[in-house]
Structure formats: structure tokens, C-alpha cells
Design an enzyme around this catalytic site. Structure first.
Site, mmCIF file in Angstrom:
data_model
loop_
_atom_site.group_PDB
_atom_site.id
_atom_site.type_symbol
_atom_site.label_atom_id
_atom_site.label_comp_id
_atom_site.label_asym_id
_atom_site.label_seq_id
_atom_site.Cartn_x
_atom_site.Cartn_y
_atom_site.Cartn_z
ATOM 1 N N SER A 199 -5.012 -58.197 -11.934
ATOM 2 C CA SER A 199 -4.430 -59.463 -11.500
ATOM 3 C C SER A 199 -4.614 -60.607 -12.481
ATOM 4 O O SER A 199 -3.803 -61.532 -12.510
ATOM 5 C CB SER A 199 -5.018 -59.870 -10.146
ATOM 6 O OG SER A 199 -6.421 -60.071 -10.247
ATOM 7 N N HIS A 227 -1.421 -55.770 -6.543
ATOM 8 C CA HIS A 227 -0.412 -56.487 -7.337
ATOM 9 C C HIS A 227 0.698 -55.563 -7.837
ATOM 10 O O HIS A 227 1.474 -55.951 -8.714
ATOM 11 C CB HIS A 227 -1.080 -57.195 -8.515
ATOM 12 C CG HIS A 227 -1.838 -58.419 -8.116
ATOM 13 N ND1 HIS A 227 -1.262 -59.670 -8.024
ATOM 14 C CD2 HIS A 227 -3.139 -58.578 -7.756
ATOM 15 C CE1 HIS A 227 -2.173 -60.552 -7.641
ATOM 16 N NE2 HIS A 227 -3.311 -59.913 -7.479
ATOM 17 N N LYS A 258 1.039 -60.154 -0.455
ATOM 18 C CA LYS A 258 1.655 -60.526 -1.722
ATOM 19 C C LYS A 258 3.155 -60.229 -1.655
ATOM 20 O O LYS A 258 3.908 -60.987 -1.060
ATOM 21 C CB LYS A 258 0.942 -59.816 -2.875
ATOM 22 C CG LYS A 258 -0.487 -60.318 -3.057
ATOM 23 C CD LYS A 258 -1.201 -59.641 -4.184
ATOM 24 C CE LYS A 258 -2.543 -60.283 -4.486
ATOM 25 N NZ LYS A 258 -3.509 -60.244 -3.352
#
Length: 411
Positions: A199, A227, A258
Site C-alpha cells: 500500500s 489493495h 476499498k
């Protein structure tokens, strides 16, 4: 006598508090002096490519959210959440195994398993909780955990909770990983733990090589794909799918907070028996409330949208390619994999990075500087995160703002 004893107790508490307050004040002063004190900007609009920040009348383009697919404010996701609010309520007021499991939770777990190609999935309040709950549950003092040196803080904290022998290999260094695998052959179980996409750096773990080493030295493979889920690999199915090793990765931990709607919630997905044991013994699962029904429904809809139209990824990939190419041409150092939507602009000095981010805001660009302890000392950066919601004009304005501030600061 009782009053005197109480007064003495209050004085002791007050003295201890005052001493601790001074310790903390000194610590905070040191953080400010180092230029790493973090201030929170307050957004007064929904999360989208353009937002408004408290104290400013002008909208700004947001390039620091994990809203990779632009689904945080998608009408269908919001409608699914609103419908669930009416049909299933606001919250469960319970952990899953008591009276906190609804049909929505089961449907979401099955959908995640189907999407990722795994045997089963267990939901958590966050991916941080998923990482806190897995290692202690699966590993003992007879085992070894072998972790990439730049793994996310939640993996590090999760590893600290287990009794397994701990090893760290140099970031993405397969030779070093192999050395540790060789030296831990006497352990009952060896587990390799890595982020899929890192990340802070935008690096991608070479899962093909990691899985090959795991097979050679009889080790398990754990991947935190927070991610990457919804973003990386074919149809957004993550780094295991990107490297065609889905069947060789034993556990994938990831998030709903996310790309997949961006609300909250995390999960562990993988081998059936591992997930079964997590339901029985994983403490964050057993002692935390169930994911709220509207969040479960909205996340379910987000996955459905991605499955129905994977082309949403094309805009994200185009934005990523343009930004990275243009910034490198302008003389900036951009770290990470060229296909990764996380694009750290390396400025090294914490104070410079902080001042740069503030000047970018004045240009109408919302980005954040990252410095120690979030990243190593001397490696401060502005982490840019591209989204499918960004237009070509948004990306052009971003690059132009970087160029202008760089010139203004004589960098």
C-alpha cells in the site's frame, strides 16, 4: 479517615496523570518538530473524484482515496444499502455466532468465494481484524511465520499475537526468502505472509515465485490483497489470479473498504478447514459485532457490478498509465509497479512532502504526504491513488499541479 484516604488516592491519580500528560506533550512536540504531525481534513460531501473540504468553498479533486473503482457513491450501491436498511435493519447488536448472522452475510461470503475462486469465506469488521485473527488461530510455537519486511502494519500486529517463530525476509527478495525456508524445515508448519499489492510502495508481490518456493519447501502461502481485490488481475480478482496461482494460495485476506464499495468490513477466504477453524477460534470474529446489514448489501452489489461490467477497470488502468508516464517524463521519481494504481511520488524529506501536499491543496488537488512512522525515515512521499472515477482532465490537472508546485519549491 475515608475522606483522607480518598483525597490521597485522587492526588496519586492526578500526579500520575500529570506525569503522563507531560510525557505525551513532549512526544507530540517531537512529532511536530519532525514535520510528521498528521492533521485530518474534513470532507463535507460524499466520497467521489471531486469533493469539498471543510473551510474551503472550492471543490478539490481527490487523489488519495482507496475508491479505486469509483463505487463509494455509486447509485446502485447506495440503493442496495438503503434497501437493506429497510429490510434488514441498521445493525445486528450481536456477534455472528450468537444472533448476528443474517442471510445477507451468508450471501456475501458465498459471493466473495465465487468471485475469488476459493472454498469458503468468513467476514470480519475490517481486514485489520482479519489479520489480527488468523495467525494466532492457525499457528503455534511449533511453527514459523515468514513475512515480507514491508508488510502492512496489520499483518505485523497479527503476527505479534501468535506464538510462531518469526522471520522477516527482505522486501521482494526471493533469495532471502528461500534461505529462511531452508533454515525452518524443522518447524511443523511454515507460512509465508505477504501483501499482494504493497500500500505504501505500489509494489506487487511475485506470487508465482513465492508459490513455487512454497511448493518446493512445503510452506503455506498467505496473501493480504486489500489493495488488489477488485483492482488487480483479470476482472479485478486480485494478485493470485494475476499470477495464475489461485489454487496455490491457501488464505487471502482482504477488505470491502476499498474498491468494493469502500464502506467497511474485511474477510478471510481460502481453504475450507482453515475458514472453519477461524469461525470457532478467531477472536476478532468471535468478539466483534457482525458487519452491518447495509454494508453487507452494498458490498454485495459492488461485486455484482464488477462482475457484470469488468470494463470499469479499463478507465482505472488508463488513468494509471497516463499519470505514471507523464510524471516520470516530468522528472519525478514514482515507485512501484507500473500497472499499480498506487503511485507514490518520492520526495524523501518529511517537511518537504508535507509542504508540497499543502500547496497541492491550494491548486485544487487533494493528496496526502506520508512520512515516518507510516513509511521508513528518509522516504517521505505523496501517495497518489488513481480511480476509475477520475476523468482524463482530472489526471491532467493532477500532473500540471505537481509540475507547478515542484517549480515553486525549486525542487
Amino acid at each position: 479517615m475515608m475522606r483522607q484516604g480518598l483525597r490521597r488516592q485522587q492526588r496519586c491519580v492526578s500526579t500520575a496523570r500529570a506525569a503522563m500528560q507531560q510525557i505525551v506533550r513532549n512526544e507530540l512536540a517531537g512529532i511536530k518538530e519532525a514535520g510528521t504531525f498528521k492533521k485530518e481534513r474534513v470532507i463535507v460531501t460524499p466520497q467521489r473524484n471531486v469533493v469539498k473540504v471543510s473551510g474551503s468553498d472550492q471543490p478539490v479533486i481527490n487523489f488519495c482515496a482507496n475508491n479505486y473503482l469509483g463505487l463509494s457513491d455509486h447509485p446502485a450501491v447506495k440503493q442496495a444499502a438503503a434497501d437493506a436498511l429497510n429490510t434488514h435493519g441498521f445493525g445486528m447488536s450481536s456477534v455472528r455466532f450468537i444472533c448476528g448472522t443474517q442471510d445477507l452475510h451468508i450471501a456475501l461470503e458465498k459471493k466473495i468465494s465465487s468471485f475469488l475462486g476459493t472454498e469458503d469465506t468468513i467476514l470480519y469488521p475490517s481486514c485489520f481484524d482479519a489479520n489480527a485473527g488468523i495467525f494466532e488461530c492457525l499457528l503455534t510455537a511449533d511453527d514459523a511465520i515468514i513475512s515480507d519486511s514491508l508488510n502492512h502494519a496489520s499483518i505485523i500486529d497479527g503476527v505479534r499475537l501468535c506464538k510462531a517463530e518469526r522471520h522477516r525476509y527482505n522486501h521482494l527478495d526471493m533469495d532471502n526468502l528461500e534461505e529462511i525456508l531452508k533454515s525452518t524445515q524443522h518447524k511443523r508448519v511454515r507460512m509465508i505472509a505477504t501483501d499482494g499489492v504493497f500500500s505504501m510502495d505500489g509494489d506487487v508481490a511475485p506470487l508465482d515465485r513465492i508459490c513455487k518456493l512454497a511448493a518446493e519447501y512445503n510452506a503455506l502461502v498467505f496473501v493480504d490483497d486489500a489493495h488488489a481485490t477488485g483492482v488487480f488481475g483479470p476482472s479485478g480478482k486480485g494478485t493470485p489470479a494475476h499470477f495464475n496461482v489461485v489454487d496455490q494460495v491457501d488464505i487471502v485476506n482482504s477488505t470491502l473498504g476499498k474498491a468494493l464499495g469502500g464502506a467497511s468490513g474485511g474477510f478471510s477466504s481460502g481453504v475450507q478447514e482453515f475458514v472453519d477453524l477461524l469461525r470457532q477460534r478467531s477472536r476478532p470474529y468471535l468478539f466483534s459485532n457482525a458487519v452491518a446489514p447495509p454494508v453487507a448489501a452494498g458490498s454485495l452489489k459492488a461485486i455484482e457490478l464488477l462482475e457484470e461490467d469488468p470494463s470499469i477497470l479499463s478507465q482505472l488502468q488508463e488513468n494509471t498509465s497516463v499519470f505514471r508516464t507523464e510524471m516520470k517524463a516530468a522528472g519525478f521519481k514514482i515507485s512501484g509497479n507500473d500497472a499499480c494504481a498506487i503511485a507514490p511520488v518520492m520526495l524523501m524529506d518529511a517537511k518537504i512532502a508535507g509542504a508540497f501536499a499543502e500547496k497541492m491543496l491550494a491548486q485544487g488537488i487533494y493528496v496526502i504526504a506520508f512520512s515516518f512512522p507510516v513509511v521508513p525515515k528518509g522516504q517521505a512521499r505523496i501517495r497518489v491513488q488513481l480511480s476509475a472515477a477520475h476523468t482524463a482532465q482530472d489526471v491532467r490537472r493532477l500532473v500540471d499541479a505537481f509540475k507547478e508546485v515542484k517549480s515553486e519549491m525549486n525542487l
